[in-house]
Each structure stands twice: as structure tokens, then as C-alpha cells.
Design a protein around this motif. Structure first.
Motif, PDB file in Angstrom:
ATOM      1  N   TRP A   1     -64.690  -1.565 -78.916  1.00  0.00           N
ATOM      2  CA  TRP A   1     -65.008  -1.171 -80.127  1.00  0.00           C
ATOM      3  C   TRP A   1     -64.215  -1.417 -81.379  1.00  0.00           C
ATOM      4  N   GLY A   2     -63.045  -1.465 -81.081  1.00  0.00           N
ATOM      5  CA  GLY A   2     -62.029  -1.533 -82.106  1.00  0.00           C
ATOM      6  C   GLY A   2     -62.196  -2.833 -82.577  1.00  0.00           C
ATOM      7  N   LEU A   3     -62.529  -4.091 -81.830  1.00  0.00           N
ATOM      8  CA  LEU A   3     -62.842  -5.452 -82.072  1.00  0.00           C
ATOM      9  C   LEU A   3     -64.037  -5.692 -82.875  1.00  0.00           C
ATOM     10  N   ILE A   4     -64.925  -4.660 -83.311  1.00  0.00           N
ATOM     11  CA  ILE A   4     -66.004  -5.024 -83.913  1.00  0.00           C
ATOM     12  C   ILE A   4     -65.858  -5.727 -85.289  1.00  0.00           C
ATOM     13  N   GLY A   5     -64.985  -5.415 -85.938  1.00  0.00           N
ATOM     14  CA  GLY A   5     -64.616  -5.596 -87.162  1.00  0.00           C
ATOM     15  C   GLY A   5     -64.557  -7.282 -87.504  1.00  0.00           C
ATOM     16  N   ILE A   6     -64.106  -7.964 -86.448  1.00  0.00           N
ATOM     17  CA  ILE A   6     -63.919  -9.399 -86.235  1.00  0.00           C
ATOM     18  C   ILE A   6     -65.302 -10.118 -86.553  1.00  0.00           C
ATOM     19  N   PHE A   7     -66.522  -9.440 -85.883  1.00  0.00           N
ATOM     20  CA  PHE A   7     -67.767  -9.829 -85.797  1.00  0.00           C
ATOM     21  C   PHE A   7     -68.500  -9.462 -87.125  1.00  0.00           C
TER      22      PHE A   7
ATOM     23  N   PHE B   1     -69.516  -7.853 -76.397  1.00  0.00           N
ATOM     24  CA  PHE B   1     -68.166  -7.124 -76.507  1.00  0.00           C
ATOM     25  C   PHE B   1     -68.081  -5.870 -76.911  1.00  0.00           C
ATOM     26  N   PRO B   2     -68.215  -5.629 -78.117  1.00  0.00           N
ATOM     27  CA  PRO B   2     -68.136  -4.404 -78.682  1.00  0.00           C
ATOM     28  C   PRO B   2     -69.216  -3.432 -78.736  1.00  0.00           C
ATOM     29  N   THR B   3     -70.449  -3.960 -77.936  1.00  0.00           N
ATOM     30  CA  THR B   3     -71.420  -3.094 -77.870  1.00  0.00           C
ATOM     31  C   THR B   3     -71.951  -2.885 -76.295  1.00  0.00           C
ATOM     32  N   VAL B   4     -72.491  -3.836 -75.656  1.00  0.00           N
ATOM     33  CA  VAL B   4     -73.124  -3.638 -74.381  1.00  0.00           C
ATOM     34  C   VAL B   4     -72.007  -3.272 -73.322  1.00  0.00           C
ATOM     35  N   LEU B   5     -70.907  -4.069 -73.452  1.00  0.00           N
ATOM     36  CA  LEU B   5     -69.884  -3.715 -72.606  1.00  0.00           C
ATOM     37  C   LEU B   5     -69.129  -2.422 -72.805  1.00  0.00           C
TER      38      LEU B   5
END
Length: 305
Positions: free
Chosen positions: A16-22, A223-227
């Protein structure tokens, strides 16, 4: 088994913490926060339905009366908190928005006490207190001055925290009947049913055909959603919702690091102190679980003796 549950929760929260990249990339390509929420949930729904059909289509069978759980997880939680979170990123910054999102554990602790009669232990309350103080430090409410955050930015950030908390509550109810994959899939199916017509993404068809949009949209959905949701929901099935929520505060740490190393954001010394307090709260809540497990084992041994 609970030790593994925390690993799943931490892994999901880190994703979830990676969401900002997208989010930042899609925003720069011309999409509004509302449209980005739509891209996220619709992509996730397609991925999840295809995967569930391939794995075991029987998992897609639900009772009509149980739709209320997925209205809760998908619409009341996911749609609402995603819109608030993405708006907060635009109004503040990635790291500040992520910390405001993690006022969520306060809502979870209070709601879990009401709905599930989860105990308010001293360790749990201390962990919650450290989380809230850590959040206040990161957004600059303490010590005040310097790093300023708009009132609107704080309000939508707190809204994201409430929306996030509601996923743990509705998800816990649903876990009494359905597997984590079923819950995650229908969460995004119901969210998509609202977001597809509301966002009117077809008006941005020229943008959607951009290969960068396709790449980042697919990445956002997976990545920051389904998984991430699969990992978190499985972990949630094994521990109390309040403990899961507090443990997942590793997300803003990851988000803050992404903000620093990817987007060049700068954290002040008191914000770094806030991050350390949040990490301490995670350590405390995990120790609390270990102590609880030990007490349970000792009670069972006494009964057997």
C-alpha cells in the motif's frame, strides 16, 4: 500462526505504501483523483475476477443478503477512502497524506470495541497513542509552525483514515462467512459498479490508450491493490481487527521513504521522530499479541493439569 498473520499484514501494508508512485504518475498524465480511484478499482476487479474464475469459480458464489458486507468494504470504505487519500496527496504531500490515513487505527480500535467487544488493553491504548502522536508530528501539528498543512488537506486526510478503518470492520464481518479472496474480489466489483459510471472514464479514452497509462494503471491495480488487499485480508482473518490496523501503520513509513527517495520530499526532524513512534507502536501491539498467546497457553495448561 499469528506470527505469520503479522507478516502478511506487514507485506500488504508495505505494498500500500507504494501507491504514491502510481498516483503521482497518473496525476501528471492528466487524471483527476476520482478518475485514478476508478482506474484502481476497475483494474483490480478485472484481475481478481479472472484469477478467481481460474482458481475456483465457486468462490464467486455469494448470498444476496450478504451484499451489505461488500457495499461496506467496496463503496463505503474503498471508494470513499481512496478519493480522500488521493485528494490529500494533491493537497499536502505523499508522506503527510499517508500519515493522516493512519489515524485509521484510532477509528478501528473504537469501532472494534463497539462491534466485536475487542478489549481495550493498556498496550493497545499505548500503541494507539504513539500512532496518533506520531501522526501529529509528521503533519506538523506538533510542535507547530514550519511544515504547514491546509485545513482541507487535514480533513480529507482524516476522511481517508475513517474510510480505511471501515474496511477492517466490514471485512471482519464478511470473514465470518467468506474466504479472503471472495471478499477482496467483491470489494472491488462493488466499488467498480459505482466508479465506472461516476468517473466517466470513457471521456478520457485518448489518455487511456497511452502506453504509460496502461502500464501504471495495471501496476496500480495489481501491486498496491489486489496483492496488498489479499495479504491484508488473509492476515485480518487471523488476528483482531484493531491489532491488524495498528500493525499496518508500516504503510506510511514506506510511503514516506518513497516520497523522500523517489519524489525528493524532505522530512523535518520532528517528522522523523513521528515515524519512530509509529514503528514503536507496531512493536508494542505485536508484543501484546505474544503476551496474550502466552497467557492463553498457560491457562490451557492449568485446565489440562
Amino acid at each position: 500462526m499469528q506470527a505469520y498473520a503479522y507478516i502478511f499484514i506487514l507485506a500488504g501494508a508495505a505494498l500500500w505504501g507504494l501507491i504514491g508512485i502510481f498516483v503521482q504518475k497518473l496525476s501528471s498524465l492528466g487524471f483527476t483523483p476520482f478518475q485514478i480511484v476508478a482506474i484502481r478499482v476497475i483494474t483490480a476487479a478485472v484481475i481478481l475476477v479472472v484469477y478467481t474464475v481460474w482458481k475456483n469459480s465457486a468462490l464467486l458464489k455469494i448470498k444476496a443478503k450478504d451484499s451489505k458486507y461488500f457495499i461496506g468494504t467496496g463503496i463505503i470504505s474503498v471508494v470513499f477512502f481512496n478519493w480522500c487519500y488521493f485528494t490529500a496527496i494533491e493537497e499536502t504531500s505523499l508522506s503527510v497524506a499517508a500519515i493522516l490515513l493512519y489515524t485509521g487505527p484510532a477509528f478501528v480500535v473504537l469501532l472494534s470495541r463497539f462491534f466485536f467487544q475487542e478489549s481495550l488493553t493498556s498496550r493497545k491504548l499505548l500503541s494507539l497513542g504513539l500512532t496518533l502522536v506520531g501522526c501529529a508530528l509528521v503533519v506538523g501539528l506538533i510542535p507547530g509552525g514550519g511544515h504547514k498543512v491546509s485545513t482541507y488537506g487535514i480533513l480529507v486526510g482524516l476522511g481517508s483514515g475513517l474510510g480505511y478503518a471501515l474496511y477492517s470492520i466490514f471485512g471482519k464481518f464478511a470473514l465470518g462467512t467468506y474466504q479472503s479472496l471472495t471478499i477482496t474480489t467483491y470489494t472491488f466489483v462493488f466499488a467498480s459498479a459505482v466508479m465506472l459510471p461516476a468517473s466517466q472514464l470513457w471521456n478520457s479514452l485518448n489518455l487511456l490508450l497511452n502506453w504509460e497509462v496502461l502500464w501504471y494503471g495495471l501496476g496500480l491495480g495489481f501491486f498496491p491493490t489486489v496483492l496488498a488487499y489479499l495479504l491484508y485480508t488473509f492476515g485480518l482473518s487471523l488476528v483482531e481487527s484493531s491489532k491488524a490496523s495498528i500493525t499496518a501503520t508500516v504503510e506510511p513509513i514506506v510511503a514516506a521513504l518513497v516520497g523522500i527517495f523517489v519524489f525528493g520530499e524532505v522530512l523535518h526532524s520532528w517528522q522523523t521522530a513521528g515515524i519512530m513512534l509509529i514503528l514503536a507502536s507496531i512493536f508494542l501491539i505485536q508484543k501484546s499479541s505474544q503476551v496474550s498467546d502466552l497467557d492463553t497457553m498457560q491457562e490451557q495448561q492449568k485446565i489440562q493439569a
